[in-house]
Design a protein around this motif. Structure first.
Motif, PDB file in Angstrom:
ATOM      1  N   ALA A  71       0.846  -1.187   0.000  1.00  0.00           N
ATOM      2  CA  ALA A  71       0.000   0.000   0.000  1.00  0.00           C
ATOM      3  C   ALA A  71       0.884   1.240   0.000  1.00  0.00           C
ATOM      4  CB  ALA A  71      -0.926  -0.018   1.211  1.00  0.00           C
ATOM      5  N   MET A  72       1.460   1.530  -1.143  1.00  0.00           N
ATOM      6  CA  MET A  72       2.298   2.718  -1.279  1.00  0.00           C
ATOM      7  C   MET A  72       2.150   3.266  -2.677  1.00  0.00           C
ATOM      8  SD  MET A  72       6.263   1.659  -1.636  1.00  0.00           S
ATOM      9  CE  MET A  72       6.953   2.088  -3.203  1.00  0.00           C
ATOM     10  N   THR A  73       2.497   4.511  -2.851  1.00  0.00           N
ATOM     11  CA  THR A  73       2.440   5.157  -4.152  1.00  0.00           C
ATOM     12  C   THR A  73       3.769   5.824  -4.439  1.00  0.00           C
ATOM     13  OG1 THR A  73       0.080   5.617  -3.894  1.00  0.00           O
ATOM     14  CG2 THR A  73       1.269   6.934  -5.511  1.00  0.00           C
ATOM     15  N   LEU A  74       4.282   5.596  -5.629  1.00  0.00           N
ATOM     16  CA  LEU A  74       5.429   6.346  -6.128  1.00  0.00           C
ATOM     17  C   LEU A  74       4.854   7.536  -6.897  1.00  0.00           C
ATOM     18  CD1 LEU A  74       7.315   3.226  -7.444  1.00  0.00           C
ATOM     19  CD2 LEU A  74       7.987   4.595  -5.469  1.00  0.00           C
ATOM     20  N   ALA A  75       5.555   8.643  -6.928  1.00  0.00           N
ATOM     21  CA  ALA A  75       4.989   9.817  -7.592  1.00  0.00           C
ATOM     22  C   ALA A  75       6.025  10.541  -8.434  1.00  0.00           C
ATOM     23  CB  ALA A  75       4.404  10.779  -6.558  1.00  0.00           C
ATOM     24  N   GLN A  76       5.528  11.115  -9.513  1.00  0.00           N
ATOM     25  CA  GLN A  76       6.309  12.027 -10.344  1.00  0.00           C
ATOM     26  C   GLN A  76       5.532  13.331 -10.398  1.00  0.00           C
ATOM     27  OE1 GLN A  76       6.632   9.779 -14.064  1.00  0.00           O
ATOM     28  NE2 GLN A  76       8.829   9.747 -13.743  1.00  0.00           N
ATOM     29  N   ASN A  77       6.189  14.417 -10.009  1.00  0.00           N
ATOM     30  CA  ASN A  77       5.568  15.730 -10.113  1.00  0.00           C
ATOM     31  C   ASN A  77       6.059  16.401 -11.388  1.00  0.00           C
ATOM     32  OD1 ASN A  77       4.716  15.086  -7.484  1.00  0.00           O
ATOM     33  ND2 ASN A  77       4.684  17.242  -6.925  1.00  0.00           N
ATOM     34  N   PHE A  78       5.192  17.208 -11.972  1.00  0.00           N
ATOM     35  CA  PHE A  78       5.490  17.912 -13.213  1.00  0.00           C
ATOM     36  C   PHE A  78       5.175  19.384 -13.049  1.00  0.00           C
ATOM     37  CE2 PHE A  78       4.755  13.521 -14.312  1.00  0.00           C
ATOM     38  CZ  PHE A  78       5.784  13.249 -15.204  1.00  0.00           C
ATOM     39  N   SER A  79       5.718  20.205 -13.946  1.00  0.00           N
ATOM     40  CA  SER A  79       5.566  21.656 -13.845  1.00  0.00           C
ATOM     41  C   SER A  79       4.221  22.161 -14.341  1.00  0.00           C
ATOM     42  CB  SER A  79       6.689  22.360 -14.619  1.00  0.00           C
ATOM     43  OG  SER A  79       7.936  22.059 -14.033  1.00  0.00           O
ATOM     44  N   THR A  80       3.534  21.383 -15.181  1.00  0.00           N
ATOM     45  CA  THR A  80       2.258  21.828 -15.737  1.00  0.00           C
ATOM     46  C   THR A  80       1.268  20.670 -15.805  1.00  0.00           C
ATOM     47  OG1 THR A  80       2.802  21.304 -18.037  1.00  0.00           O
ATOM     48  CG2 THR A  80       3.474  23.495 -17.222  1.00  0.00           C
TER      49      THR A  80
END
Length: 143
Positions: A71-80
């Motif tokens: 029960a985990m999430t990996l994340a990628q954040n983006f500028s737009t």
């Protein structure tokens, strides 16, 4: 040395070649590999590895363990938001499972979720309150 750090995340996969093919379709390039066992990707100041489930359980000292996804999430954040949409579409076209299409969310940002072929959950997001560094890394702003 700071104790508050992560240097390597290793995810168990049922089929290493399938995982490599999926992440190659996202534009990822392996940095190191032990043929048929594990593959590593260098990412902003740390590494991400994919390890066959059987060899990973054996490496952990519990060869009979039934490993699965947690029960985990990996994340990628983006500028737009447009970058979020593009990353999400690329993942789905590469074989990811749709969990939640990108949309505006309650905290003021924009995000969506997909699962890779092994069920590992990824979030793709734009958080207007957390600007990204030039290299795409994230430094949390002070409150």
């Amino acid at each position: 040395m700071t104790p508050q750090r992560v240097t390597l995340i290793t995810l168990g996969v049922a089929d290493l070649e399938c995982a490599k093919t999926f992440y190659a379709a996202l534009g990822w390039t392996p940095t190191r590999e032990v043929e048929g066992q594990v593959v590593f990707y260098q990412i902003n100041g740390m590494a991400l590895g994919f390890f066959g489930l059987g060899p990973l359980a054996k490496d952990q000292g519990r060869p009979d363990a039934q490993l699965g996804t947690g029960a985990m999430t990996l994340a990628q954040n983006f500028s737009t938001e447009a970058e979020v949409d593009a990353a999400y579409k690329t993942a789905i076209n590469a074989g990811a499972t749709v969990l939640k299409e990108p949309q505006k969310v309650f905290w003021g940002g924009y995000s969506g979720y997909y699962a890779d072929p092994d069920g590992h959950v990824w979030e793709v997001a734009h958080n207007p309150f957390w600007p990204l560094n030039d290299d795409g890394s994230l430094t949390l702003p002070p409150e």
